[in-house]
Design a protein around this motif. Structure first.
Motif: not given
Length: 122
Positions: A1-29
């Motif tokens: 039985m399926i309990i839940g379905v999720g889908i998500d997208v992330a713009e790669i360049d925008r994600f990369g900018v966020s990772m570089r701009r926010t120290p420690g983000m990688a370790e939090r995620l």
């Protein structure tokens, strides 16, 4: 039985900018095994963006409750190349409450976008 379905997208360049701009983000995620390949080389931005999209999709499959920790959901890669979810802590507790016994995950990245689909099955 399926309990839940999720889908998500992330713009790669925008994600990369966020990772570089926010120290420690990688370790939090991500846990270390997600950040680095077995060779010790750091994973590329597209791969990390797809893993982040999987964590977002996982949260949606669980009903997006407050209090889930990003590092309590880990995307691992099997020797075959197939992604698999490993859950612990807050994510495992929510999954158990809902009766989730197994996960299905698919990752993709192309044309500047990373995407993921997660199915929670009971």
């Amino acid at each position: 039985m399926i309990i839940g379905v999720g889908i998500d997208v992330a713009e790669i360049d925008r994600f990369g900018v966020s990772m570089r701009r926010t120290p420690g983000m990688a370790e939090r995620l991500f846990v270390e095994r997600e950040l680095y390949l077995p060779s010790g080389e750091r994973r590329g931005t597209a791969s990390l963006a797809a893993r982040f999209a999987a964590k977002e999709a996982l949260a949606k499959a669980l009903g997006a409750p407050a209090g889930l920790l990003w590092t309590d959901a880990e995307v691992v890669t099997e020797d075959s190349g197939q992604p698999r979810l490993v859950v612990s802590g807050t994510v495992a507790a929510r999954a158990e409450l809902l009766g989730v016994r197994s996960w299905h995950v698919s990752l993709s990245h192309d044309a500047g976008v990373a995407s993921a689909v997660v199915i929670a099955e009971g």
